[in-house]
Design a protein around this motif. Sequence first.
Motif, PDB file in Angstrom:
ATOM      1  N   TRP A  58      21.084 -43.864  -8.305  1.00 25.94           N
ATOM      2  CA  TRP A  58      21.392 -42.514  -7.823  1.00 25.94           C
ATOM      3  C   TRP A  58      20.101 -41.770  -7.503  1.00 25.94           C
ATOM      4  O   TRP A  58      20.011 -41.092  -6.474  1.00 25.94           O
ATOM      5  N   LEU A  59      19.099 -41.892  -8.384  1.00 27.42           N
ATOM      6  CA  LEU A  59      17.825 -41.206  -8.147  1.00 27.42           C
ATOM      7  C   LEU A  59      17.122 -41.707  -6.894  1.00 27.42           C
ATOM      8  O   LEU A  59      16.557 -40.927  -6.126  1.00 27.42           O
ATOM      9  N   LEU A  60      17.147 -43.021  -6.694  1.00 26.08           N
ATOM     10  CA  LEU A  60      16.381 -43.609  -5.596  1.00 26.08           C
ATOM     11  C   LEU A  60      17.167 -43.758  -4.295  1.00 26.08           C
ATOM     12  O   LEU A  60      16.562 -43.867  -3.231  1.00 26.08           O
ATOM     13  N   ILE A  61      18.497 -43.770  -4.366  1.00 26.47           N
ATOM     14  CA  ILE A  61      19.282 -44.047  -3.151  1.00 26.47           C
ATOM     15  C   ILE A  61      20.339 -43.001  -2.863  1.00 26.47           C
ATOM     16  O   ILE A  61      20.300 -42.310  -1.847  1.00 26.47           O
ATOM     17  N   TYR A  62      21.337 -42.901  -3.752  1.00 22.74           N
ATOM     18  CA  TYR A  62      22.583 -42.215  -3.441  1.00 22.74           C
ATOM     19  C   TYR A  62      22.433 -40.725  -3.160  1.00 22.74           C
ATOM     20  O   TYR A  62      23.263 -40.151  -2.472  1.00 22.74           O
ATOM     21  N   ARG A  63      21.414 -40.095  -3.666  1.00 23.85           N
ATOM     22  CA  ARG A  63      21.273 -38.654  -3.437  1.00 23.85           C
ATOM     23  C   ARG A  63      20.422 -38.332  -2.220  1.00 23.85           C
ATOM     24  O   ARG A  63      20.285 -37.171  -1.861  1.00 23.85           O
ATOM     25  N   THR A  64      19.853 -39.330  -1.552  1.00 24.65           N
ATOM     26  CA  THR A  64      18.990 -39.091  -0.404  1.00 24.65           C
ATOM     27  C   THR A  64      19.805 -38.756   0.838  1.00 24.65           C
ATOM     28  O   THR A  64      20.911 -39.273   1.031  1.00 24.65           O
ATOM     29  N   PRO A  65      19.256 -37.911   1.708  1.00 27.93           N
ATOM     30  CA  PRO A  65      19.966 -37.563   2.957  1.00 27.93           C
ATOM     31  C   PRO A  65      20.167 -38.773   3.873  1.00 27.93           C
ATOM     32  O   PRO A  65      21.176 -38.854   4.571  1.00 27.93           O
ATOM     33  N   ASN A  66      19.222 -39.711   3.843  1.00 28.87           N
ATOM     34  CA  ASN A  66      19.331 -40.909   4.676  1.00 28.87           C
ATOM     35  C   ASN A  66      20.569 -41.714   4.283  1.00 28.87           C
ATOM     36  O   ASN A  66      21.346 -42.150   5.144  1.00 28.87           O
ATOM     37  N   TYR A  67      20.784 -41.915   2.986  1.00 28.83           N
ATOM     38  CA  TYR A  67      21.953 -42.653   2.520  1.00 28.83           C
ATOM     39  C   TYR A  67      23.237 -41.932   2.895  1.00 28.83           C
ATOM     40  O   TYR A  67      24.200 -42.550   3.366  1.00 28.83           O
ATOM     41  N   LYS A  68      23.262 -40.622   2.686  1.00 28.32           N
ATOM     42  CA  LYS A  68      24.474 -39.850   2.982  1.00 28.32           C
ATOM     43  C   LYS A  68      24.822 -39.894   4.465  1.00 28.32           C
ATOM     44  O   LYS A  68      25.989 -40.022   4.831  1.00 28.32           O
ATOM     45  N   SER A  69      23.800 -39.802   5.321  1.00 31.69           N
ATOM     46  CA  SER A  69      24.086 -39.851   6.758  1.00 31.69           C
ATOM     47  C   SER A  69      24.542 -41.248   7.183  1.00 31.69           C
ATOM     48  O   SER A  69      25.463 -41.380   8.002  1.00 31.69           O
ATOM     49  N   LEU A  70      23.917 -42.293   6.627  1.00 30.70           N
ATOM     50  CA  LEU A  70      24.345 -43.659   6.955  1.00 30.70           C
ATOM     51  C   LEU A  70      25.774 -43.913   6.486  1.00 30.70           C
ATOM     52  O   LEU A  70      26.573 -44.521   7.202  1.00 30.70           O
ATOM     53  N   ARG A  71      26.100 -43.443   5.315  1.00 27.97           N
ATOM     54  CA  ARG A  71      27.444 -43.645   4.788  1.00 27.97           C
ATOM     55  C   ARG A  71      28.487 -42.916   5.641  1.00 27.97           C
ATOM     56  O   ARG A  71      29.547 -43.475   5.947  1.00 27.97           O
TER      57      ARG A  71
END
Length: 188
Positions: free
Chosen positions: A32-45
């Motif tokens: 969560w710290l390194l991936i899930y909360r980042t804007p890049n992950y959210k936009s890709l998802r």
Amino acid sequence: MVFSLSSFRYGDSLLILSISIASAFVCEGISWLLIYRTPNYKSLRSTIDRTSKKLETLKTSAPSTKKSKTKKKDRFETSLKESSRDLSFSKFKSGGVVAIVLIIVFGLLNSLFEGKAVAKLPFTPIPFIQKMSHRGLSGDDPTDCAMVFFYFLCSMSIRSNLQKFLGFAPPRGAAGAGLFPVPDTKSS
């Protein structure tokens, strides 16, 4: 009087199970710290979710042989594959940190339960599985289960269910995609 968990009949198994649950929470926290909360992950998802919905509606609508509809479908499939690949690469960076945590936990458990049966299987496993479940144990009882096998089963089932519960499971459209997706058998 000292209270010891291993004095119980299932104490060792419960200890391994609780350590497995705790390590799953730690690994998901790191992710969560390194991936899930980042804007890049959210936009890709969100891109994967949108594209897979559009592709699904195209596939379920009336079959048409129009070239424009086929091109649109191919464009959505290509976009979905690219987004899924980018999502896999964004998850890759926390993999090293999670691997280090799991290696430390595994080393700790291995030193605590070396050569000790932690569970009894209710069946005699097939020889291939028996080699894994009885690894490092002395004795001839094929129903004895070593820590390695028990921890592996616990970790695999707990982590995947924890990801679903916390909402970190991969998007529907990216389920089959990864670093090595299944090749397209469509003839061009």
